[in-house]
Design an enzyme around this catalytic site. Sequence first.
Site, PDB file in Angstrom:
ATOM      1  N   LYS A   1       8.261 -34.615  22.096  1.00  0.00           N
ATOM      2  CA  LYS A   1       8.005 -35.973  21.586  1.00  0.00           C
ATOM      3  C   LYS A   1       8.525 -37.007  22.583  1.00  0.00           C
ATOM      4  CE  LYS A   1      10.991 -37.730  18.431  1.00  0.00           C
ATOM      5  NZ  LYS A   1      11.602 -39.022  18.754  1.00  0.00           N
ATOM      6  N   ASN A   2       9.747 -36.825  23.062  1.00  0.00           N
ATOM      7  CA  ASN A   2      10.391 -37.859  23.866  1.00  0.00           C
ATOM      8  C   ASN A   2       9.937 -37.896  25.317  1.00  0.00           C
ATOM      9  OD1 ASN A   2      11.644 -38.647  21.582  1.00  0.00           O
ATOM     10  ND2 ASN A   2      13.656 -37.813  22.092  1.00  0.00           N
TER      11      ASN A   2
ATOM     12  N   ARG B   1      10.824 -47.107  17.117  1.00  0.00           N
ATOM     13  CA  ARG B   1      11.663 -47.830  18.086  1.00  0.00           C
ATOM     14  C   ARG B   1      11.146 -47.646  19.502  1.00  0.00           C
ATOM     15  NH1 ARG B   1      16.188 -49.390  18.210  1.00  0.00           N
ATOM     16  NH2 ARG B   1      16.476 -48.622  20.326  1.00  0.00           N
TER      17      ARG B   1
ATOM     18  N   CYS C   1      18.908 -48.852  13.945  1.00  0.00           N
ATOM     19  CA  CYS C   1      18.356 -47.765  13.137  1.00  0.00           C
ATOM     20  C   CYS C   1      19.569 -47.076  12.531  1.00  0.00           C
ATOM     21  CB  CYS C   1      17.496 -46.842  13.986  1.00  0.00           C
ATOM     22  SG  CYS C   1      18.438 -45.623  14.823  1.00  0.00           S
TER      23      CYS C   1
ATOM     24  N   ARG D   1      21.902 -49.407  18.739  1.00  0.00           N
ATOM     25  CA  ARG D   1      20.895 -49.053  19.772  1.00  0.00           C
ATOM     26  C   ARG D   1      20.336 -50.312  20.428  1.00  0.00           C
ATOM     27  NH1 ARG D   1      17.192 -44.272  17.563  1.00  0.00           N
ATOM     28  NH2 ARG D   1      16.832 -43.958  19.779  1.00  0.00           N
TER      29      ARG D   1
ATOM     30  N   ILE E   1      19.194 -52.958  23.392  1.00  0.00           N
ATOM     31  CA  ILE E   1      18.343 -52.718  24.562  1.00  0.00           C
ATOM     32  C   ILE E   1      18.732 -53.676  25.691  1.00  0.00           C
ATOM     33  CG2 ILE E   1      16.376 -51.738  23.304  1.00  0.00           C
ATOM     34  CD1 ILE E   1      15.067 -54.524  23.482  1.00  0.00           C
ATOM     35  N   ASP E   2      20.012 -54.056  25.709  1.00  0.00           N
ATOM     36  CA  ASP E   2      20.465 -55.018  26.734  1.00  0.00           C
ATOM     37  C   ASP E   2      20.201 -54.524  28.157  1.00  0.00           C
ATOM     38  OD1 ASP E   2      22.537 -53.093  26.007  1.00  0.00           O
ATOM     39  OD2 ASP E   2      23.736 -54.078  27.531  1.00  0.00           O
TER      40      ASP E   2
ATOM     41  N   THR F   1      21.056 -44.739  29.935  1.00  0.00           N
ATOM     42  CA  THR F   1      20.110 -44.934  28.834  1.00  0.00           C
ATOM     43  C   THR F   1      18.763 -44.296  29.158  1.00  0.00           C
ATOM     44  OG1 THR F   1      18.656 -46.622  27.862  1.00  0.00           O
ATOM     45  CG2 THR F   1      19.948 -47.310  29.758  1.00  0.00           C
ATOM     46  N   VAL F   2      18.290 -43.443  28.265  1.00  0.00           N
ATOM     47  CA  VAL F   2      17.041 -42.706  28.487  1.00  0.00           C
ATOM     48  C   VAL F   2      15.866 -43.677  28.543  1.00  0.00           C
ATOM     49  CG1 VAL F   2      15.454 -41.019  27.461  1.00  0.00           C
ATOM     50  CG2 VAL F   2      17.922 -40.586  27.449  1.00  0.00           C
TER      51      VAL F   2
ATOM     52  N   ASP G   1      21.069 -34.956  20.277  1.00  0.00           N
ATOM     53  CA  ASP G   1      20.003 -34.612  19.331  1.00  0.00           C
ATOM     54  C   ASP G   1      20.157 -33.211  18.766  1.00  0.00           C
ATOM     55  OD1 ASP G   1      17.360 -36.407  21.103  1.00  0.00           O
ATOM     56  OD2 ASP G   1      19.038 -37.061  19.864  1.00  0.00           O
TER      57      ASP G   1
ATOM     58  N   ILE H   1      27.589 -40.426  21.974  1.00  0.00           N
ATOM     59  CA  ILE H   1      26.437 -41.250  22.359  1.00  0.00           C
ATOM     60  C   ILE H   1      26.144 -42.343  21.325  1.00  0.00           C
ATOM     61  CG2 ILE H   1      23.969 -41.221  22.947  1.00  0.00           C
ATOM     62  CD1 ILE H   1      25.680 -39.755  25.012  1.00  0.00           C
TER      63      ILE H   1
ATOM     64  N   ARG I   1       8.306 -37.289  11.749  1.00  0.00           N
ATOM     65  CA  ARG I   1       8.270 -38.110  12.980  1.00  0.00           C
ATOM     66  C   ARG I   1       8.439 -37.239  14.209  1.00  0.00           C
ATOM     67  NH1 ARG I   1      12.656 -41.833  13.681  1.00  0.00           N
ATOM     68  NH2 ARG I   1      11.668 -41.780  15.705  1.00  0.00           N
TER      69      ARG I   1
HETATM   70  C1  EPZ Z   1      16.576 -41.613  23.518  1.00  0.00           C
HETATM   71  O1  EPZ Z   1      16.887 -42.741  22.743  1.00  0.00           O
HETATM   72  C2  EPZ Z   1      15.869 -40.638  22.578  1.00  0.00           C
HETATM   73  N1  EPZ Z   1      14.636 -41.275  22.076  1.00  0.00           N
HETATM   74  C3  EPZ Z   1      16.803 -40.291  21.421  1.00  0.00           C
HETATM   75  O2  EPZ Z   1      16.142 -39.308  20.639  1.00  0.00           O
HETATM   76  C4  EPZ Z   1      18.070 -39.660  21.982  1.00  0.00           C
HETATM   77  O3  EPZ Z   1      18.960 -39.407  20.919  1.00  0.00           O
HETATM   78  C5  EPZ Z   1      18.713 -40.632  22.975  1.00  0.00           C
HETATM   79  O4  EPZ Z   1      17.763 -40.979  24.004  1.00  0.00           O
HETATM   80  C6  EPZ Z   1      19.935 -40.045  23.647  1.00  0.00           C
HETATM   81  O5  EPZ Z   1      19.589 -38.874  24.313  1.00  0.00           O
HETATM   82  C7  EPZ Z   1      13.564 -41.308  22.887  1.00  0.00           C
HETATM   83  O6  EPZ Z   1      13.587 -40.859  24.017  1.00  0.00           O
HETATM   84  C8  EPZ Z   1      12.324 -41.935  22.310  1.00  0.00           C
HETATM   85  P1  EPZ Z   1      19.747 -44.353  24.919  1.00  0.00           P
HETATM   86  P2  EPZ Z   1      17.358 -44.085  23.481  1.00  0.00           P
HETATM   87  O7  EPZ Z   1      19.160 -45.634  25.375  1.00  0.00           O
HETATM   88  O8  EPZ Z   1      16.732 -44.204  24.810  1.00  0.00           O
HETATM   89  C9  EPZ Z   1      23.343 -47.369  24.297  1.00  0.00           C
HETATM   90  C10 EPZ Z   1      15.374 -38.340  18.713  1.00  0.00           C
HETATM   91  O9  EPZ Z   1      16.082 -37.739  17.926  1.00  0.00           O
HETATM   92  N2  EPZ Z   1      22.453 -48.358  24.940  1.00  0.00           N
HETATM   93  O10 EPZ Z   1      19.882 -43.238  25.904  1.00  0.00           O
HETATM   94  O11 EPZ Z   1      17.198 -45.210  22.512  1.00  0.00           O
HETATM   95  C11 EPZ Z   1      22.806 -46.929  22.934  1.00  0.00           C
HETATM   96  O12 EPZ Z   1      23.250 -47.813  21.932  1.00  0.00           O
HETATM   97  C12 EPZ Z   1      15.828 -39.647  19.282  1.00  0.00           C
HETATM   98  O13 EPZ Z   1      14.299 -37.910  19.197  1.00  0.00           O
HETATM   99  C13 EPZ Z   1      22.927 -49.637  25.199  1.00  0.00           C
HETATM  100  O14 EPZ Z   1      24.070 -49.957  24.900  1.00  0.00           O
HETATM  101  O15 EPZ Z   1      18.905 -43.818  23.687  1.00  0.00           O
HETATM  102  C14 EPZ Z   1      23.391 -45.547  22.784  1.00  0.00           C
HETATM  103  O16 EPZ Z   1      24.698 -45.675  22.265  1.00  0.00           O
HETATM  104  C15 EPZ Z   1      16.966 -40.204  18.487  1.00  0.00           C
HETATM  105  N3  EPZ Z   1      22.105 -50.556  25.794  1.00  0.00           N
HETATM  106  C16 EPZ Z   1      23.459 -45.020  24.223  1.00  0.00           C
HETATM  107  O17 EPZ Z   1      23.354 -46.172  25.062  1.00  0.00           O
HETATM  108  C17 EPZ Z   1      20.806 -50.221  26.142  1.00  0.00           C
HETATM  109  O18 EPZ Z   1      20.103 -51.098  26.699  1.00  0.00           O
HETATM  110  C18 EPZ Z   1      22.326 -44.063  24.593  1.00  0.00           C
HETATM  111  O19 EPZ Z   1      21.143 -44.680  24.211  1.00  0.00           O
HETATM  112  C19 EPZ Z   1      20.351 -48.927  25.881  1.00  0.00           C
HETATM  113  C20 EPZ Z   1      21.190 -48.005  25.286  1.00  0.00           C
END
Ligand code: EPZ
Length: 428
Positions: free
Chosen positions: A30-31, A100, A124, A129, A131-132, A170-171, A312, A334, A404
């Site tokens: 999915k991701n 999202r 969520c 989460r 997106i800064d 951040t992914v 995850d 995380i 989902r």
């Molecule tokens: C991705 O979410 C995945 N979703 C998530 O999978 C997964 O849990 C997550 O990465 C971590 O591996 C998709 O790929 C669609 P992050 P993402 O940005 O990108 C903070 C699932 O179960 N952060 O890596 O939203 C954030 O708050 C889903 O399939 C900032 O502070 O996660 C978090 O604490 C759930 N500022 C940490 O970083 C930002 O601009 C990691 O978030 C971005 C993130």
Amino acid sequence: MKSTILYTSDSFLVEGGKPLRGEVRISGAKNASLPILMASILSEEVCLLNNVPDLLDTKTALELLESLGAKVEFQKGVVKIDPKGIKSFVAPDDVVRRMRASVLAMGPLLARFGRAVVSMPGGCSIGVRSIDQHLKVFERAGAHMEVKHGYINLELKEIKPVEYTFEVITVTGTENAFLLLSKCEKRSILRNIALEPEVIDLVEVLRKMGVQIEIEGRTAIIRGNPYLKGFSHRVIPDRIEAGTFMVAGFLTGGDVILKDVRVEHLGSVIEKLKEAEANIEILDLNSLRVVGKGDIMPLSISTSEYPGFPTDMQAQFMVLCCLAKGISEIRENIFENRFQHVAELQRMGADIHVKDRLAIVKGVERLYGAEVYSTDLRASASLVLAGLVAEGSTLVRDIYHLDRGYERLEEKLKSIGATIERLPQRKP
Ligand code: EPZ
């Protein structure tokens, strides 16, 4: 493609106590599918994507692309997108609310139109989460941003090359940056990038489209191309679905063979399962066997970015720890609120104590079936796992969350011996 998406709050009725035995094929990730589908916005040529899982989230992503003006077909795991007709740069609220990952439209829309209007993704249930980091990269590239009526309005004249070090790994932040910079001919450098296999799968696609991307450690050098070709690509297998089935095989004392996996993406999950004394046999690069025999050993788990232990998989392993011979520690580094499955597992007899981001899990003799509620995608998977091994039957409600991210979950589980039924939502 009409919006055939039904928001059900169906339930799963799961009977516990049966070891899972047999072979299951793991679906596409999915991701990885989601950012790659958004990459089609960067091109005017037909894009083909194979092994796409049939999920609420992938259907929502296709609905978003259609609302932008793309022609979309999705049959038997194959997606065909003709992005020529994309004219809109607005990702509507009702779509972003549902998924999202719609934020991944920002980068490509900004690259294609110099404009992007995307509804602010709400938080969520697993955390704020923010997106800064996504927005900081866009601003570095010259975008002007305004938040109005819950929408992020981004505008830029010309994409400036970016040199940026992510403040957090951040992914989707890394993916959005790659998508935007794919059309900037000058050299950009991104540091502290995410290296999840799903990010690398997107990089493979962008390279096929004509983007030069070199990655060394957590640093990427990108040279984009104003004209990007279409692509034909097969999505990597879903390592989280694979990990979920591996836990299910071990947890139920079964003997399960997984096909169509990428063993190289499962390193930390395999290590943790071996630590718990699961019997793991690597059959080849794309298949493995999990045999659950005897006791589950307690674990100490600390989630981190890839290649560390995936957040995850945290909820799924917590179920293992509930039945381990001893005390386990699980630290969620995380997301700040990813223990919502704890209260539901406690209703099934689990002995778990949470303090901030640390859960202490004392193994118990058995779990008991109960009526439990899903709260987020992976938490609901953990409740199904608990139901598979609990005494009696478990009713897992609101499995919209599961739909989902898991393709035909009940079918796959039934095919390896589980007793699980989908109960349609009770008519009001
Ligand atoms: C991705 O979410 C995945 N979703 C998530 O999978 C997964 O849990 C997550 O990465 C971590 O591996 C998709 O790929 C669609 P992050 P993402 O940005 O990108 C903070 C699932 O179960 N952060 O890596 O939203 C954030 O708050 C889903 O399939 C900032 O502070 O996660 C978090 O604490 C759930 N500022 C940490 O970083 C930002 O601009 C990691 O978030 C971005 C993130």
